[in-house]
Design a protein around this motif. Structure first.
Motif, short mmCIF file in Angstrom:
data_model
loop_
_atom_site.label_atom_id
_atom_site.label_comp_id
_atom_site.label_asym_id
_atom_site.label_seq_id
_atom_site.Cartn_x
_atom_site.Cartn_y
_atom_site.Cartn_z
N ALA A 151 5.93 4.22 -11.48
CA ALA A 151 6.78 3.32 -12.26
C ALA A 151 7.04 2.02 -11.51
N THR A 152 7.17 2.09 -10.19
CA THR A 152 7.40 0.87 -9.41
C THR A 152 6.20 -0.05 -9.45
N ILE A 153 5.01 0.54 -9.37
CA ILE A 153 3.80 -0.28 -9.39
C ILE A 153 3.60 -0.92 -10.76
N PRO A 160 11.26 -0.31 -5.22
CA PRO A 160 10.86 0.71 -4.25
C PRO A 160 12.03 1.54 -3.70
N SER A 161 13.23 0.96 -3.70
CA SER A 161 14.37 1.69 -3.14
C SER A 161 14.80 2.88 -4.00
N THR A 162 14.23 3.03 -5.23
CA THR A 162 14.59 4.19 -6.05
C THR A 162 14.13 5.51 -5.42
N ALA A 189 7.28 8.85 2.25
CA ALA A 189 6.64 7.88 3.13
C ALA A 189 5.28 7.46 2.59
N ALA A 190 4.52 8.43 2.08
CA ALA A 190 3.22 8.10 1.49
C ALA A 190 3.39 7.21 0.27
N ALA A 191 4.41 7.46 -0.53
CA ALA A 191 4.66 6.62 -1.70
C ALA A 191 5.00 5.19 -1.29
N LEU A 192 5.77 5.03 -0.23
CA LEU A 192 6.10 3.67 0.25
C LEU A 192 4.84 2.93 0.72
N ILE A 193 3.94 3.66 1.38
CA ILE A 193 2.71 3.04 1.84
C ILE A 193 1.87 2.58 0.66
N VAL A 240 0.88 -1.37 -0.43
CA VAL A 240 -0.50 -1.81 -0.59
C VAL A 240 -0.72 -2.40 -1.98
N LYS A 241 -0.19 -1.75 -3.01
CA LYS A 241 -0.41 -2.20 -4.38
C LYS A 241 0.38 -3.46 -4.72
N LEU A 242 1.58 -3.60 -4.17
CA LEU A 242 2.42 -4.75 -4.51
C LEU A 242 2.14 -5.96 -3.63
N GLY A 243 1.35 -5.78 -2.62
CA GLY A 243 0.98 -6.90 -1.77
C GLY A 243 2.02 -7.17 -0.69
N PRO A 244 1.81 -8.24 0.08
CA PRO A 244 2.75 -8.58 1.16
C PRO A 244 4.15 -8.78 0.61
N TYR A 245 5.11 -8.36 1.42
CA TYR A 245 6.49 -8.39 0.91
C TYR A 245 7.00 -9.80 0.67
#
Length: 388
Positions: free
Chosen positions: A56-58, A66-68, A93-97, A101-106
């Motif tokens: 859903a975040t992507i 991402p904080s959800t 942790a894997a979901a954050l990684i 990657v999918k959302l690009g640089p912060y």
């Protein structure tokens, strides 16, 4: 004909199977919410929630940040054991990684995975792990913890319930823990003995107050309830004193007053273990008299002796037992507190006996940060206002 019989047998088997499945499902649900069931369902649900939130975040980063991921982590801290919780953290942790990657640089993404997001999720995970370790050490699942405390509180309340008295006698009791808590260091145990002719009441004040004294009060109320009526009245306090000494508590003392009242004649005995005196209102004179036996605190030394004080409740008389929370204060003497208590009791007891104990606590010790207990026993008057 044979086909119909076979169809009916198949229907019966299906009904039996559905009934068996429903019974197993209901039993599993009850066990789970009692804390006796497996955590496999909770773990599987939370592990599926993590990739769903990541997906859903992507797809919609504006609506699902991402904080959800802290939501399943917090739920896992309440539901799972520490070992299972580590697996959930690995999935988060894997979901954050994947999200980073999918959302690009912060700095460029619509809803980037910032260092602050990672720290927030990690902090929630740490708190959840500490909570899970505490529950594991205590051995009480979260689903059962609140119920267990409620059961303990109700057990003390039931044990403090006074038995019904015969016609012509009335009783009122009120217990008020310190600070508005649910657990009190003051408790009452009572029983009618000698074929119901004698009322025995024990009012005890355990050292400490509120939650600190609640666990000791629960243990002592069960022990005292078992002793009361099983021993002759003059042997109760020595037995209770020996029981406290065997516990070897750091704060192992208590005060107690034991009333033995003959409901046929009104004669009574009071045995005290370092407790405040009882007060008797004489209907004829309207005066209060202090009544107290002699004896040391419970749990101080072995071989203590307790001497009884005797009295008699005539028609219209009232006997009041109470703990120090009603009369003690840092800025006044106990005698002043007793005078104030008797003054307020004249107002409430003379007009109506019902609810008098609660009203007295409200009048003299409403905001006191100490446990308070008050017991009133009244004998009907042949003349004058009815005490009902």
């Amino acid at each position: 004909m044979a086909g119909r019989v076979g169809e009916e047998a198949f229907t019966a088997r299906m009904r039996k199977s559905v009934h068996r499945a429903r019974t197993v499902l209901r039993r599993s649900g009850v066990d789970y919410f009692r804390g006796d069931g497996s955590e496999g369902l909770a773990l599987a649900t939370l592990l599926l929630t993590v990739p769903a939130l990541a997906w859903a975040t992507i797809l919609t980063p504006v609506w699902c940040s991402p904080s959800t991921l802290v939501l399943p982590i917090v739920a896992g801290g309440l539901l799972l054991r520490p070992a299972s919780l580590l697996g959930l953290y690995a999935a988060a942790a894997a979901a954050l990684i994947v999200e980073s990657v999918k959302l690009g640089p912060y700095a460029d993404g619509a809803a980037p995975v910032t260092p602050g997001t990672v720290l927030t999720v990690a902090a929630c995970g740490l708190f959840g792990l500490l909570i899970a370790q505490f529950r594991s050490r205590v051995g009480v699942p979260w689903r059962r913890g609140g119920t267990m405390l409620f059961d303990l509180r109700e057990r003390i309340r039931v044990q403090s319930k006074l038995p019904r008295l015969p016609q012509g006698w009335h009783r009122e009791m009120a217990l008020r823990p310190a600070g508005g808590q649910s657990f009190s260091g003051d408790f009452v145990v009572a029983a009618r003995t000698s074929g119901g002719r004698v009322l025995e009441v024990v009012l005890t004040d355990v050292s400490g107050k509120g939650m600190d004294a609640g666990s000791r009060a629960l243990l002592l109320s069960g022990a005292f309830g078992g002793l009361l009526g099983s021993l002759p009245p003059h042997e109760f306090l020595p037995a209770a004193n020996g029981y406290l000494l065997r516990q070897d508590w750091d704060e192992g003392f208590a005060t107690s007053i034991h009333l033995v009242l003959d409901l046929d004649t009104g004669e009574y005995e009071l045995l005290s273990a370092g407790h405040l005196p009882a007060l008797q209102l004489h209907a004829g004179s309207g005066l209060w008299e202090e009544k107290s036996g002699e004896g040391p605190l419970l749990g101080v030394y072995d071989g203590a002796q307790f001497d009884a004080a005797k009295g008699s409740l005539g028609p219209g008389d009232v006997l009041m037992l109470f703990t120090d929370g009603l009369v003690e204060a840092p800025d006044r003497d106990i005698s002043e507190g007793i005078d104030r208590l008797t003054g307020e009791a004249d107002r409430y007891v003379a007009s109506t006996f019902e609810g008098a104990a609660w009203h007295l606590i409200e009048a003299v010790a409403k905001d006191v940060n100490d446990d308070r207990a008050l017991l009133l026993i009244c004998r009907d008057s042949d003349a004058g206002p009815m005490l009902l």
